[in-house]
Design a protein around this motif. Structure first.
Motif, PDB file in Angstrom:
ATOM      1  N   LYS A 192      -8.849  41.637   9.502  1.00 12.64           N
ATOM      2  CA  LYS A 192      -9.453  41.736   8.296  1.00 12.64           C
ATOM      3  C   LYS A 192      -8.748  41.588   7.224  1.00 12.64           C
ATOM      4  O   LYS A 192      -9.175  41.228   6.133  1.00 12.64           O
ATOM      5  CB  LYS A 192     -10.002  43.682   8.228  1.00 12.64           C
ATOM      6  N   ASP A 193      -7.292  41.879   7.338  1.00 12.55           N
ATOM      7  CA  ASP A 193      -6.334  41.545   6.224  1.00 12.55           C
ATOM      8  C   ASP A 193      -6.665  40.321   5.690  1.00 12.55           C
ATOM      9  O   ASP A 193      -6.179  39.823   4.526  1.00 12.55           O
ATOM     10  CB  ASP A 193      -5.107  41.965   6.541  1.00 12.55           C
TER      11      ASP A 193
ATOM     12  N   SER B  78      -7.340  45.362  12.256  1.00 18.11           N
ATOM     13  CA  SER B  78      -7.016  45.477  10.924  1.00 18.11           C
ATOM     14  C   SER B  78      -6.275  44.060  10.429  1.00 18.11           C
ATOM     15  O   SER B  78      -6.111  43.838   9.260  1.00 18.11           O
ATOM     16  CB  SER B  78      -6.016  46.831  10.851  1.00 18.11           C
TER      17      SER B  78
END
Lengths: 355, 366
Positions: A68-69, A65
């Motif tokens: 992805k951020d 995550s």
């Protein structure tokens, strides 16, 4: 022999001086080679593609995550085998493998890259590494490992160039040769030959040889250009690649003669040639692999001659395949060659008018 | 057919056989030559003889069968009946051998693109297996007046220059006979006259020339002998002078009557019979022409016919325009043999070419 050599030289001159043929054989494909990698080249521009695999731990979810951020990476999650295969084919810049249990130097997060040291993979490793450091706050437990399985470091240009060569060959045969031969018939040049002692086969054969020479020279010029501009990497045996280019040339010249034989005039030949070659350009894996096409469309590619030339060229050029890996497309090309010339002989006409 | 050996002598020394003097051996003999297509007979059992060293013209309107005849001799078309002997060879059974001893210029220009004049001459020399063809390039280009164009590509040449080059290519193998199919069609009058000089030069250099044309004047000026073809038949064959002499007529009287007069009260006052009945007239033709009617009278007594015509005009109140009397031409030969005026494809520049509405169906090929 005297007439054979003179005719061959004359045909070479005619082919070399034909500006339209020069455009279709060299300029048009050269524009493709110059422009398309800049637009779509995953290995040249765009985001690094990162493969995620290994144990599905909370740490992994946190890292994914976080990566992805950042918005800087293209993230793919898959099984270890899938991701390693993608790495081999250069579809991934690197693969992150998460260990079971807690993180330690004995069981670190592995960053797998290929054997090569391409700038894109170095950049990807460095940026993923710094992202991991931000998340973990420590360098321990991060190991960069070069994957020992042969990575080809194939880039878009390696994928794209064989397709463009195939396109150039197709245009030379199906449009260039077909229209010029029909023009010869329309202008009465074939009848003019008929009233000399020169046998027609000598004219046709020298024309084929001259067209082959021009096609091969065009292809080599395009290869050199792709290498100079985009760093094309040709892996296979040059003898095999030359042979495939020649066989491909013969097959598509065969199709060109077949089109010429059944076309009433130059306009008809141009319509036939374009109508047959245009769909092939998009459905034969020149721009995107046939395997990436929608499932319902994939069977169509099996009946398109260009697909077999693309396959027979891409195997040796991109992956360094030997003849054993491409014998099926080579046999299909031989068959196309035979059928093309069979049709051409069956429907041959000396004369523009029906007799 | 008779033993070919008897005609072999025709091949010897064509240079010595100049036209106009003494008997000449035939280099081409055609007997009963016939070509049929689905809907018509293009060539209908013709006989012809071409003598060594002459310019032989095949003259006729479009669809007369000129090109078909030529292409059967050249081996491009297979006859349905008849025999052709060229230089002692059976041109139907042994057309491969005949190809080596003839030169051909086709109706279409038929030149390979992107090559220069010199390259084409050399290439054709090689196609015939001529030793050292490069050496002959200057001579051949000089013969057809293209010495300055050796390095010009085909695309850069005018129509006339391309025709000249085609003629040079028809001479590359030093043929016994060269065939020129409508060599001057499409050329402007100046280029046409200059091409005549070239063709005369070819004959004078010793090559027999067979050409087709639909120009009456060209046939009359250029050819030593002429075969006039019409509807697949040879309707006359002789020297131009011989053909005209055989007419037995002195001159052709021609006049134009304006439409206004023909159409109004005098419309049926001028039937052909009335003109034909004038003194001295052997044949009279009336044909529609833009704005009126053209009267053409072939006469053995010019003075009597002119007086008769003028009296007729006065009696009927007709105004005769463009009244002229010319010596008889090949056109009069055509009119006498066919009963029609001669209609050529192009009607502008040629003297005596008429417009006439013809009921005849136009044929696909000539």
């Amino acid at each position: 022999m005297q007439s054979f050599w003179a005719m061959l030289v004359a045909n070479l001159k005619m082919s070399a001086r034909n500006r339209a043929a020069f455009f279709w054989n060299i300029v048009f494909p050269a524009v493709f080679i110059l422009i398309f990698p800049a637009l779509f080249g995953s290995g040249i521009g765009g985001q690094p593609s990162v493969g995620i695999t290994g144990a599905d731990t909370p740490l992994r979810q946190q890292v994914v995550s976080a990566l992805k951020d950042t918005g800087s990476f293209e993230i793919h999650e898959g099984s270890r085998d899938e991701e390693l295969t993608a790495l081999e084919k250069s579809d991934r810049s690197l693969v992150i493998v998460f260990p079971e249990g807690t993180l330690s130097d004995a069981s670190p997060i592995q960053l797998l890259t290929g054997q090569s040291d391409s700038p894109s993979s170095k950049i990807a490793v460095a940026s993923v590494r710094s992202a991991l450091l931000d998340i973990l706050g420590q360098p321990q437990g991060i190991a960069v490992t070069q994957q020992q399985v042969a990575d080809l470091d194939t880039s878009f240009i390696d994928f794209f160039t064989p397709g463009v060569l195939a396109m150039s060959i197709m245009n030379a045969g199906m449009i260039g040769l077909a229209t010029s031969f029909v023009a010869f018939r329309e202008r009465g040049i074939l009848r003019r030959i008929k009233v000399t002692p020169l046998p027609l086969w000598e004219f046709v054969l020298t024309r084929i040889l001259a067209a082959l020479v021009i096609v091969m020279l065009s292809c080599f010029a395009l290869i050199v250009m792709a290498r100079l501009v985009w760093g094309l990497n040709v892996r296979g045996n040059w003898l095999l690649i030359t042979g495939v280019l020649a066989l491909g040339g013969l097959s598509f010249l065969g199709i060109g003669y077949a089109i010429a034989a059944v076309s009433r005039n130059v306009e008809t030949a141009a319509v036939f040639g374009n109508a047959l070659s245009f769909p092939m350009l998009f459905l034969s894996g020149v721009f995107i692999p046939v395997s990436s096409m929608p499932d319902w469309l994939q069977p169509v590619a099996y009946v398109l001659p260009l697909r077999y030339l693309v396959d027979a060229l891409r195997g040796p050029m991109m992956y360094g395949d030997g003849i054993g890996a491409v014998w099926v497309p080579l046999l299909v090309l031989v068959a196309i060659f035979l059928v093309g010339f069979g049709v051409a002989i069956r429907f041959f006409r000396w004369d523009a008018a029906a007799r | 057919m008779a033993s070919p050996a008897t005609t072999v002598s025709a091949t010897s020394d064509p240079g010595a056989a100049t036209p106009g003097g003494g008997p000449h051996p035939p280099i081409i003999e055609i007997r009963g030559l016939t070509k049929r297509y689905k809907d018509f007979i293009a060539v209908d059992g013709i006989d012809l003889e071409v003598r060594a060293g002459e310019i032989f013209g095949i003259l006729g309107p479009n669809g007369a069968g000129k090109t078909t005849t030529l292409e059967m001799i050249e081996g491009l078309r297979t006859p349905d009946a008849g025999s052709i002997t060229v230089a002692g060879l059976d041109a139907i059974a042994r057309s491969e051998q005949v190809r080596k001893v003839i030169g051909v210029q086709l109706q279409s220009t038929s030149l390979f693109p992107y090559l220069s004049a010199a390259e084409l001459v050399e290439l054709f020399g090689h196609m015939y297996g001529t030793p050292n063809p490069k050496a002959r390039v200057p001579d051949l280009l000089g013969l057809v007046g293209l010495e300055g164009k050796a390095n010009a590509r085909v695309e850069e040449m005018s129509g006339g220059q391309q025709q000249r080059l085609s003629i040079a290519l028809a001479l590359v193998n030093q043929p016994k006979v060269t065939f020129l199919d409508e060599p001057t069609t499409g050329l402007d009058p100046h280029a046409r006259r200059s091409l005549w000089e070239t063709i005369l030069g070819v004959r004078d250099a010793g090559t027999t020339v067979v050409l087709t044309t639909h120009y009456m004047e060209e046939a009359e000026v250029l050819c030593d002998r002429i075969a006039i073809m019409d509807g697949g038949h040879v309707i006359a064959c002789d020297t131009p002078a011989g053909l005209i002499r055989a007419l037995g007529q002195e001159a052709a009287v021609s006049a134009f009557i304006e439409d206004r007069e023909v159409r109004t009260e005098n419309r049926d006052v001028a039937p052909p019979e009335e003109f034909a009945a004038l003194a001295g007239v052997r044949a009279a033709t009336l044909s529609g022409e833009h704005g009126g009617m053209r009267v053409r009278l072939q006469t053995a007594d010019t003075q009597a016919t002119l007086i008769g015509l003028l009296e007729l005009a006065r009696d009927r109140g007709l105004t005769l325009g463009d009244l002229s009397s010319t010596r008889a031409t090949l056109e009069d030969v055509f009119i006498q043999r066919t009963g029609r005026t001669y209609v050529s494809e192009e009607r502008s520049e040629d003297r005596g070419v008429r417009t006439e509405k013809r009921g005849r169906r136009r044929r696909r090929r000539t």
